[in-house]
Design a protein around this motif. Structure first.
Motif, PDB file in Angstrom:
ATOM      1  N   ALA A  18       1.007  -1.177  -0.015  1.00  0.00           N
ATOM      2  CA  ALA A  18       0.007   0.028  -0.035  1.00  0.00           C
ATOM      3  C   ALA A  18       0.773   1.322   0.065  1.00  0.00           C
ATOM      4  O   ALA A  18       0.609   2.280  -0.853  1.00  0.00           O
ATOM      5  CB  ALA A  18      -1.096  -0.077   1.359  1.00  0.00           C
ATOM      6  N   ASP A  19       2.060   1.350   0.710  1.00  0.00           N
ATOM      7  CA  ASP A  19       2.807   2.574   0.907  1.00  0.00           C
ATOM      8  C   ASP A  19       3.599   2.642  -0.652  1.00  0.00           C
ATOM      9  O   ASP A  19       3.945   3.738  -1.233  1.00  0.00           O
ATOM     10  CB  ASP A  19       3.970   2.195   1.834  1.00  0.00           C
ATOM     11  N   LEU A  20       3.906   1.658  -1.161  1.00  0.00           N
ATOM     12  CA  LEU A  20       4.579   1.579  -2.522  1.00  0.00           C
ATOM     13  C   LEU A  20       3.490   2.207  -3.735  1.00  0.00           C
ATOM     14  O   LEU A  20       3.772   3.112  -4.273  1.00  0.00           O
ATOM     15  CB  LEU A  20       5.099   0.136  -3.017  1.00  0.00           C
ATOM     16  N   ILE A  21       2.243   1.583  -3.476  1.00  0.00           N
ATOM     17  CA  ILE A  21       1.297   2.074  -4.390  1.00  0.00           C
ATOM     18  C   ILE A  21       0.969   3.656  -4.302  1.00  0.00           C
ATOM     19  O   ILE A  21       0.822   4.457  -5.142  1.00  0.00           O
ATOM     20  CB  ILE A  21      -0.020   1.599  -4.343  1.00  0.00           C
ATOM     21  N   ASN A  22       0.950   3.946  -2.782  1.00  0.00           N
ATOM     22  CA  ASN A  22       0.919   5.478  -2.624  1.00  0.00           C
ATOM     23  C   ASN A  22       1.862   6.335  -3.112  1.00  0.00           C
ATOM     24  O   ASN A  22       1.842   7.428  -3.685  1.00  0.00           O
ATOM     25  CB  ASN A  22       0.753   5.706  -0.901  1.00  0.00           C
ATOM     26  N   LYS A  23       3.268   5.831  -2.860  1.00  0.00           N
ATOM     27  CA  LYS A  23       4.402   6.521  -3.446  1.00  0.00           C
ATOM     28  C   LYS A  23       4.321   6.784  -5.041  1.00  0.00           C
ATOM     29  O   LYS A  23       4.541   7.693  -5.693  1.00  0.00           O
ATOM     30  CB  LYS A  23       5.735   5.890  -3.144  1.00  0.00           C
ATOM     31  N   LEU A  24       3.991   5.693  -5.647  1.00  0.00           N
ATOM     32  CA  LEU A  24       3.670   5.555  -7.169  1.00  0.00           C
ATOM     33  C   LEU A  24       2.538   6.649  -7.415  1.00  0.00           C
ATOM     34  O   LEU A  24       2.799   7.619  -8.364  1.00  0.00           O
ATOM     35  CB  LEU A  24       3.371   4.210  -7.679  1.00  0.00           C
ATOM     36  N   GLU A  25       1.580   6.829  -6.552  1.00  0.00           N
ATOM     37  CA  GLU A  25       0.385   7.770  -7.139  1.00  0.00           C
ATOM     38  C   GLU A  25       1.092   9.187  -6.914  1.00  0.00           C
ATOM     39  O   GLU A  25       0.677  10.103  -7.635  1.00  0.00           O
ATOM     40  CB  GLU A  25      -0.741   7.617  -6.408  1.00  0.00           C
ATOM     41  N   GLU A  26       1.548   9.371  -5.744  1.00  0.00           N
ATOM     42  CA  GLU A  26       2.356  10.508  -5.617  1.00  0.00           C
ATOM     43  C   GLU A  26       3.148  11.211  -6.869  1.00  0.00           C
ATOM     44  O   GLU A  26       3.243  12.288  -7.244  1.00  0.00           O
ATOM     45  CB  GLU A  26       3.095  10.625  -4.417  1.00  0.00           C
ATOM     46  N   LEU A  27       4.080  10.123  -7.069  1.00  0.00           N
ATOM     47  CA  LEU A  27       4.932  10.413  -8.133  1.00  0.00           C
ATOM     48  C   LEU A  27       4.297  10.688  -9.277  1.00  0.00           C
ATOM     49  O   LEU A  27       4.691  11.772 -10.265  1.00  0.00           O
ATOM     50  CB  LEU A  27       6.189   9.257  -8.516  1.00  0.00           C
ATOM     51  N   TYR A  28       3.257   9.961  -9.699  1.00  0.00           N
ATOM     52  CA  TYR A  28       2.572  10.115 -11.152  1.00  0.00           C
ATOM     53  C   TYR A  28       1.731  11.507 -11.145  1.00  0.00           C
ATOM     54  O   TYR A  28       1.864  12.244 -12.063  1.00  0.00           O
ATOM     55  CB  TYR A  28       1.508   8.865 -11.138  1.00  0.00           C
ATOM     56  N   HIS A  29       1.396  11.969 -10.150  1.00  0.00           N
ATOM     57  CA  HIS A  29       0.478  13.058  -9.969  1.00  0.00           C
ATOM     58  C   HIS A  29       1.523  14.501 -10.096  1.00  0.00           C
ATOM     59  O   HIS A  29       1.198  15.677 -10.298  1.00  0.00           O
ATOM     60  CB  HIS A  29      -0.514  13.211  -8.866  1.00  0.00           C
ATOM     61  N   GLU A  30       2.681  14.305  -9.364  1.00  0.00           N
ATOM     62  CA  GLU A  30       3.828  15.379  -9.637  1.00  0.00           C
ATOM     63  C   GLU A  30       3.991  15.630 -11.079  1.00  0.00           C
ATOM     64  O   GLU A  30       4.527  16.620 -11.289  1.00  0.00           O
ATOM     65  CB  GLU A  30       4.973  15.165  -8.545  1.00  0.00           C
ATOM     66  N   GLN A  31       4.119  14.714 -11.764  1.00  0.00           N
ATOM     67  CA  GLN A  31       4.550  14.925 -13.178  1.00  0.00           C
ATOM     68  C   GLN A  31       3.570  15.763 -14.174  1.00  0.00           C
ATOM     69  O   GLN A  31       2.627  15.921 -14.223  1.00  0.00           O
ATOM     70  CB  GLN A  31       4.647  13.605 -14.049  1.00  0.00           C
TER      71      GLN A  31
END
Length: 124
Positions: free
Chosen positions: A111-124
């Motif tokens: 869940a933490d990995l998925i959250n981090k991926l979502e953060e990175l995706y939305h930063e771009q």
């Protein structure tokens, strides 16, 4: 295009050359129709054998990335969108696999990995 070959790596020199040229083509650094350095010139510059550069260029041609014109040289092909898309998917798979392995190794919950991926995706 600045190629670097290390004979200290386990990866063969021809593979290093091929990978770097391929990355330059897929990133757009090398454009369709652009001429690549001659095989002999590249071999001389990189201090590798002509067989090494011939193998790298041959592999690139087999992948449809370049075309050799007898007596003129090697040129970058225009890439169909599907080839570029497929390459990006391969790179994404590799990156995500690496991230998943590192996350598992350090005990990071999925869940933490998925959250981090979502953060990175939305930063771009």
């Amino acid at each position: 295009m600045n190629l670097i070959v290390s004979l200290q790596l386990e990866v063969p020199a021809y593979e290093q050359i091929k990978t770097q040229i391929k990355a330059s083509i897929l990133s757009g650094e090398l454009q369709a129709g652009e001429m690549l350095p001659s095989m002999r010139g590249l071999a001389r510059d990189l201090k590798v054998s002509i067989i090494t550069t011939t193998r790298a260029y041959g592999d690139l041609e087999n992948e449809g990335l370049i075309t050799t014109v007898q007596g003129r040289g090697c040129f970058v092909n225009a890439l169909p969108e599907e080839i570029v898309r497929r390459q990006y998917v391969i790179e994404i798979d590799d990156s995500l696999s690496n991230a998943a392995n590192k996350s598992k190794a350090m005990g990071l919950p999925l869940a933490d990995l998925i959250n981090k991926l979502e953060e990175l995706y939305h930063e771009q």
